[in-house]
Write a protein that holds these residues in place. Structure first.
Motif, short mmCIF file in Angstrom:
data_model
loop_
_atom_site.label_atom_id
_atom_site.label_comp_id
_atom_site.label_asym_id
_atom_site.label_seq_id
_atom_site.Cartn_x
_atom_site.Cartn_y
_atom_site.Cartn_z
N THR A 288 -66.99 4.59 -31.80
CA THR A 288 -65.98 5.28 -31.02
C THR A 288 -64.86 4.33 -30.65
N LYS A 289 -63.67 4.88 -30.67
CA LYS A 289 -62.51 4.10 -30.29
C LYS A 289 -62.14 4.50 -28.87
N THR A 290 -61.43 3.62 -28.22
CA THR A 290 -61.09 3.90 -26.83
C THR A 290 -59.59 4.15 -26.68
N PHE A 291 -59.28 5.20 -25.96
CA PHE A 291 -57.89 5.50 -25.64
C PHE A 291 -57.69 5.21 -24.15
N ASN A 292 -56.90 4.19 -23.87
CA ASN A 292 -56.68 3.77 -22.49
C ASN A 292 -55.45 4.46 -21.91
N VAL A 293 -55.60 5.00 -20.73
CA VAL A 293 -54.43 5.62 -20.09
C VAL A 293 -54.35 5.26 -18.61
N ILE A 294 -53.12 5.26 -18.14
CA ILE A 294 -52.87 5.15 -16.70
C ILE A 294 -52.10 6.42 -16.34
N GLU B 173 -65.53 10.98 -31.02
CA GLU B 173 -65.02 9.83 -31.76
C GLU B 173 -64.09 8.95 -30.93
N ILE B 174 -63.61 9.49 -29.82
CA ILE B 174 -62.72 8.71 -28.98
C ILE B 174 -63.26 8.72 -27.56
N THR B 175 -63.26 7.56 -26.95
CA THR B 175 -63.63 7.51 -25.54
C THR B 175 -62.35 7.41 -24.74
N LEU B 176 -62.22 8.30 -23.77
CA LEU B 176 -61.05 8.26 -22.91
C LEU B 176 -61.35 7.29 -21.77
N ALA C 142 -51.22 -2.21 -17.98
CA ALA C 142 -51.28 -1.61 -19.31
C ALA C 142 -51.01 -2.64 -20.41
N ALA C 143 -50.33 -3.71 -20.05
CA ALA C 143 -49.87 -4.65 -21.07
C ALA C 143 -51.03 -5.24 -21.87
N GLY C 144 -50.79 -5.32 -23.16
CA GLY C 144 -51.73 -6.01 -24.05
C GLY C 144 -53.02 -5.28 -24.33
N ASP C 145 -53.12 -4.05 -23.87
CA ASP C 145 -54.40 -3.37 -24.00
C ASP C 145 -54.28 -2.00 -24.65
N ASN C 146 -53.22 -1.79 -25.40
CA ASN C 146 -52.99 -0.49 -26.02
C ASN C 146 -53.13 0.66 -25.04
N THR C 147 -52.59 0.46 -23.87
CA THR C 147 -52.72 1.49 -22.83
C THR C 147 -51.41 2.26 -22.73
N VAL C 148 -51.52 3.60 -22.65
CA VAL C 148 -50.33 4.41 -22.46
C VAL C 148 -50.23 4.78 -20.98
N ILE D 192 -47.25 19.97 -18.31
CA ILE D 192 -48.52 19.29 -18.56
C ILE D 192 -48.98 19.40 -20.01
N TYR D 193 -48.74 20.55 -20.66
CA TYR D 193 -49.29 20.63 -22.00
C TYR D 193 -48.54 19.76 -23.00
N GLU D 194 -47.30 19.40 -22.64
CA GLU D 194 -46.58 18.44 -23.50
C GLU D 194 -47.22 17.06 -23.38
N LEU D 195 -47.61 16.74 -22.16
CA LEU D 195 -48.30 15.46 -21.94
C LEU D 195 -49.62 15.45 -22.71
N LEU D 196 -50.34 16.57 -22.64
CA LEU D 196 -51.63 16.65 -23.33
C LEU D 196 -51.46 16.56 -24.84
N ASP D 197 -50.41 17.20 -25.35
CA ASP D 197 -50.13 17.13 -26.79
C ASP D 197 -49.92 15.68 -27.21
N ASP D 198 -49.15 14.97 -26.37
CA ASP D 198 -48.87 13.58 -26.69
C ASP D 198 -50.17 12.77 -26.70
N ALA D 199 -51.00 12.99 -25.70
CA ALA D 199 -52.26 12.25 -25.60
C ALA D 199 -53.14 12.55 -26.82
N LYS D 200 -53.14 13.81 -27.20
CA LYS D 200 -53.95 14.22 -28.34
C LYS D 200 -53.46 13.52 -29.61
#
Ligand code: GDP
Length: 588
Positions: free
Chosen positions: A382-388, A412-415, A433-439, A468-476
């Motif tokens: 699993t890959k990790t998707f980092n968010v703030i 397949e992805i860990t949030l 967020a820096a250096g950690d592939n965090t959005v 909100i659904y635009e944000l979700l689309d982007d995250a997806k």
């Protein structure tokens, strides 16, 4: 064997687990060690890790249970006393987007809000009250889009009656079904408003049939669900709808005690310059008064000001009344229960206890199941998707977080939610967020120019949204980008080799008959002899009667030129199984 249940509140220490299992600490540490974990007696294990250890030990008679230590809402459903008095119904309006929820509330409240909403969606839960036949009805203005499912689910808990709005020209849609399910799970009474009956194409009967397919049987047809055809826009039959709400409230005998300490739920909270925390609550019992102390979650307030939904000062608020209060030390969370206590000392103590209980629940385990799996060398792809996440109010942060969690990543992805907070995006967010592939996502907040510069410099993606659904689309989309491409192979046909003209290290020329399907230049082929796989080739050209052609189909004979990566000794009688291979970006 005797069954044994072990309750775990958040995490458990090695020592506690060993005791609970009746094992020696050394034995347990030994098992952990075998699995690659060097643990000490006080190490905390999370629930999943404990479960894996128990499986590993083969202890089939032991059952683990998550223990809920929260004190927040445990004492919420109290028995009513015989002094309980009638209270106004709390009504939520739900339904599919664009079916007319906002219009209905607007018309009911003669209040125009449709135009100033981003994306036409009600963003925050708030509440209104109106009078019909001299009786009060409380409306929760629940947000409309499915992305707010989370908030709506909370909303439904407060709700006595759910008015489900269905457009008569559109029928039952996914969010209609969702609303039906929420209402049922919250044990709320359902009233259906069949809306837009003024429209051409409106078909009340068909809508009713549609609804009965989904388990709502109209009263007219012998069922138990009141359905009122309305036009929210033309103000048609709205009185009848309100009559039905009050009738349902009467049947339900909605009551509350008023001689008890006030209690209720936080339905919105945010910070305001000059006022500090501004918190919307719905009183569910007792009477809330200014100057009193209330505790919500890990914070408390001495109520400084109290306003009704129209912003008018209110000295006391009876059950079912929504009010806006100031005075909280820190922002309580959406959905927190509040309760009145006698003085500041008690308030402080209870808030502290609640904080401890919450901390206990999420006591950060030193060893998580992820660590364990990694250490056990179990393939963890699993890959990790980092968010703030930053939002303008707590309610929206909660919604964004809950909605992100609802994105099905097919395992397949860990949030990984690095942090959340209320307010504009700041230096600290970018720094984290820096250096950690965090959005860094902002919802209804802005990014100061210097922060934008800093983010650009550090390569930190900062994105703000109002819908909100635009944000979700982007995250997806971001998550999809993390997925490895999927290799898709498609079988095309089979050829029987009848002649081999040349086999070189990287090239083969052969002829044969196509048995099934077809063969075209560009196809790949598996060379098979007596079911044994010999290698792979790529068809570079196809000939028929010595002429280059684009395709040979089943039944035809012809010649093929193929390239190979390593030499294959093709022989008469071998089979070529053609296929195509495509690498396709995976989607969620
Ligand atoms: P929501 O997404 O469910 O809140 O839906 P809205 O209240 O924003 O309504 C969506 C659209 O349908 C708007 O353009 C409204 O003007 C329109 N609408 C809502 N109710 C009615 C109605 O009773 N009749 C007609 N003709 N249009 C309506």
């Amino acid at each position: 064997m005797e069954e044994k249940t072990i309750q775990i509140a958040g995490s458990i220490t090695v020592d506690e687990l060993a005791t609970a299992l009746g094992l020696s600490v050394t034995e347990l540490i030994g098992t952990l060690f075998k699995n690659g974990i060097v643990a000490t007696i006080n190490q905390r294990l999370d629930f999943e890790t404990a479960q894996i250890i128990i499986d590993e030990l083969g202890l089939e008679n032991v059952k683990l249970e998550r223990k809920n230590t929260s004190t927040k809402t445990s004492d919420f459903h109290r028995e009513l006393s015989d002094k309980a008095v009638t209270r106004p119904p709390v009504v939520a309006v739900m339904g599919h987007v664009d079916h007319g929820k906002t219009t209905l509330l607007d018309t009911l409240l003669h209040k125009k809000t449709v135009d100033d909403e981003a994306g036409g969606i009600t963003q925050h839960i708030s509440a209104y009250q109106l009078k019909h036949n001299d009786r009060l009805i409380t409306f929760l203005d629940t947000p409309g889009h499915e992305a707010f499912a989370a908030i709506r689910q909370h909303g439904a808990m407060l709700t006595d009656i759910v008015v489900i709005v269905v457009a008569a020209d559109d029928g039952v849609k996914p969010q209609t079904v969702e609303a039906i399910n929420f209402a049922k799970s919250a044990n709320a009474k359902i009233i259906v408003a069949i809306n837009k009956i003024d429209r051409e194409g409106a078909d009340v009967n068909r809508t009713m049939a549609d609804l009965s397919q989904h388990g709502l049987q109209p009263e007219e047809w012998g069922g138990d669900i009141v359905m009122v055809p309305i036009s929210a826009k033309m103000n048609q039959n709205l009185d009848q709808l309100l009559d039905m709400i009050l009738l349902t409230a009467d049947i339900e005998e909605l009551k509350a005690d008023v001689n008890i300490p006030a209690e209720g739920l936080v339905i919105e909270s945010h910070m305001e310059v000059g006022k500090g925390s501004v918190v919307n609550v719905l009183v569910t019992g007792g009477e809330l008064k200014t100057g009193k102390f209330i505790v919500a979650g890990n914070t408390y307030a001495k109520i400084r000001t109290m306003l009704d939904w129209q912003g008018k000062p209110k000295g006391k608020a009876a059950p079912s009344t929504p009010v806006t209060i100031t005075g909280f030390k820190e922002l309580p969370s959406f959905g927190d229960k509040f309760i009145e206590v006698k003085d500041e000392k008690t308030a402080r103590k209870m808030a502290l206890l609640n904080a401890q209980a919450a901390a206990n629940e999420s006591a950060s385990a030193n060893v998580t199941s992820g660590d364990l799996l990694r250490m056990m060398n179990v393939a963890d792809n699993t890959k990790t998707f980092n968010v703030i996440i930053k939002g303008d109010v707590l309610g929206s942060v909660t919604s964004v977080v809950d909605s992100l969690k609802m994105i099905d990543t097919k395992g397949e992805i860990t949030l990984n939610i690095v942090s959340t907070g209320v307010g504009d995006i700041n230096e600290n967010d970018v720094y984290m967020a820096a250096g950690d592939n965090t959005v860094v996502y902002g919802f209804n907040v802005s990014v100061p120019v210097n922060i934008n510069k800093m983010a650009a410099r550090d390569g930190v993606p900062v994105r703000t949204y109002k819908v909100i659904y635009e944000l979700l689309d982007d995250a997806k989309h971001e998550m999809e980008n993390l997925l490895d491409a999927e290799i898709i192979e498609e079988d095309k046909g089979e050829l029987k080799v009848l002649g081999v003209f040349r086999t070189e290290k990287t090239a083969i020329i052969a002829g044969g008959e196509v048995l099934t399907g077809d063969v075209k230049p560009g196809y790949l082929a598996r060379v098979v002899r007596n079911k044994k796989y010999l290698g792979e080739t790529e068809v570079t050209s196809v000939q028929k009667e010595k002429m280059d052609v684009n395709v040979l189909v089943a039944g035809e004979t012809g010649g093929l030129a193929m390239s190979t990566k390593s030499k294959i000794d093709l022989q008469v009688g071998d089979r070529l199984k053609f296929f195509t291979r495509e690498s396709r970006k995976k989607s969620l």
